[in-house]
Design an enzyme around this catalytic site. Structure first.
Site, PDB file in Angstrom:
ATOM      1  N   PRO A   2     -26.916 -19.190   6.641  1.00 48.10           N
ATOM      2  CA  PRO A   2     -25.535 -19.368   7.071  1.00 48.10           C
ATOM      3  C   PRO A   2     -25.013 -20.784   6.857  1.00 48.10           C
ATOM      4  O   PRO A   2     -25.554 -21.737   7.388  1.00 48.10           O
ATOM      5  CB  PRO A   2     -25.593 -19.046   8.568  1.00 48.10           C
ATOM      6  CG  PRO A   2     -26.913 -18.389   8.802  1.00 48.10           C
ATOM      7  CD  PRO A   2     -27.820 -18.905   7.744  1.00 48.10           C
ATOM      8  N   GLU A   3     -23.991 -20.872   6.056  1.00 41.32           N
ATOM      9  CA  GLU A   3     -23.243 -22.122   5.924  1.00 41.32           C
ATOM     10  C   GLU A   3     -21.849 -21.845   6.485  1.00 41.32           C
ATOM     11  O   GLU A   3     -21.637 -20.815   7.119  1.00 41.32           O
ATOM     12  CB  GLU A   3     -23.184 -22.572   4.457  1.00 41.32           C
ATOM     13  CG  GLU A   3     -24.559 -22.900   3.902  1.00 41.32           C
ATOM     14  CD  GLU A   3     -24.508 -23.455   2.480  1.00 41.32           C
ATOM     15  OE1 GLU A   3     -23.507 -24.090   2.132  1.00 41.32           O
ATOM     16  OE2 GLU A   3     -25.480 -23.251   1.741  1.00 41.32           O
TER      17      GLU A   3
END
Length: 272
Positions: A2-3
DNA sequence: CAGAATACCTGCGGGC
DNA sequence: TGCCCGCAGGTATTCT
């Protein structure tokens, strides 16, 4: 992993499920995440109503009546709203039971993520207070970037992944943005021209916006709050394409390690 | 102060 | 088949 776009996707999915729900109970099966969850955590948030959700960089913020939850998904974290009787799987570390017979469940095999509660405004919290600009903020400009990097000899890739300068840009999107801007990831930051800084900012914003539209990037295991993958992986030009041919010029995509991280680039399109 | 190294953790793939 | 090793990665922290 997750960015910013993935956290934004999760946040958007959670808003309709969580808004105005009351926290009835908290079950913690694993206290040791990135930091130890304090014993007082359950007591602190039980009985509170979820008022709204927001995001700062890769941090998800869940505002309660008093204070807020600060959640980071780390490398492998995921949040889902499930029926109360959904079987518990390995690595389902935290359940926040809500008053509509559902549970907000935090799952994180690698436990690089974090869940914490703050009584104060979360933006004042030491984790968030020193973060740089949001990349999609209007103030994030070529001029800002140029000013921030003028004394830095470090590779430009390291610099745009530095959260004190701009927050939320991780390995995937830094890699992709540098390709779009035609800048070699190892180019010393201070050697970028004004024009290159401007181009890079535009590229970062373009790649993030596009990834949000596609629901994020699922390389291996990212799923949103409904358990569905993101589709930006189809748009990736260099990340994860080592040895394949460049979509622009057909040269072979190469990799180099920058700051312990694998960085893919096209040696023909991206110049030092 | 900048920048490099370190620690945290599990799943997976490769080599034997 | 099964074991061991290396790698992947975000970021706070520690070291140079």
């Amino acid at each position: 992993m997750p960015e910013l776009p993935e956290v934004e996707t999760v946040k958007r999915g959670l808003i309709p499920e969580l808004s105005e729900r009351v926290i009835q109970k908290v079950v913690i099966r694993q206290y040791q995440l990135r930091w130890l969850i304090p014993k007082s955590f359950a007591k602190d948030i039980t009985g509170q109503t979820i008022r709204h959700l927001s995001r700062r960089g890769k941090y998800l913020l869940i505002y309660l009546d008093t204070g807020a939850l600060i959640i980071h998904l780390g490398m492998s974290g995921c949040l889902k709203v499930l029926d109360l009787n959904t079987p518990v799987l390995k690595h389902d570390h935290v359940d926040i039971v809500l008053n509509h017979h559902k549970v907000l469940r935090y799952h994180d095999p690698r436990r690089f993520g974090a869940i914490l509660f703050t009584k104060d405004c979360p933006l004042q919290h030491s984790l968030l207070s020193s973060l740089g600009l949001e990349p999609l903020d209007d103030n994030f400009s070529g001029v800002y970037l140029k000013q921030k990097i003028q004394n830095r000899k470090a590779p430009i890739k390291s610099v745009i992944m530095n959260h004190h300068i701009v927050t939320g840009v991780g390995n995937i999107y830094a890699t992709e943005a540098l390709f779009l801007a035609k800048i070699h990831p190892e180019k010393p930051a201070c050697s970028l021209t004004n024009a290159q800084c401007k181009q890079l900012v535009i590229a970062i914003q373009q790649v993030l916006k596009s990834a949000i539209e596609k629901g994020g990037t699922t390389v291996k295991d990212f799923v949103n709050s409904e358990g569905k993958p993101g589709y930006f992986v189809q748009e990736l030009c260099v990340y994860g394409r080592n040895g394949l041919s460049c979509k622009q010029c057909s040269a072979h995509i190469q990799t180099v390690r920058i700051g312990q991280r694998c960085s893919a680039f096209c040696g023909n399109c991206q110049r030092l």
